[in-house]
Design a protein around this motif. Sequence first.
Motif: not given
Length: 127
Positions: A29-36, A43-48
């Motif tokens: 889970r991304c701490d920056a945007c909450g994306h799973h 790296a987050c697939t939504a916000c990198e």
Amino acid sequence: MTAHIIARRDAASAAWFDGLTEGLLLIRRCDACGHHCRPDAEACTACESRDLRWAETMGTARVVAAVSTPGEAGTATIQALVELAEGPWMHAPVLGASSAPPPGTALVLTILRPDHGEPFPAFTVPA
Ligand SMILES: [Zn+2]
């Protein structure tokens, strides 16, 4: 024929296998945007963002696609691409079904604990 899968941990997968040992399917889970993200995401697939941490899943999914490979005595091995309730997709076996379940079929997590190697996730079609 029965498929024999031996899962082995490494430094990157240790926390994931520890989760499975405790009965949990973990994802990132991304701490920056909450994306799973998938468990193997770096790296987050939504916000990198690279600020990912482990998060528990609900253990439910839906079939995206599934294939059935005929086995001995009317058995079949079913592999599926599933979409977890949290969003990430993963490949996993589907147990207890006689044919490939159609896309959209609801699935529930079960954790296989083989005699050798690490536990690994599979899914069943709830009754
Ligand atoms: Zn993100």
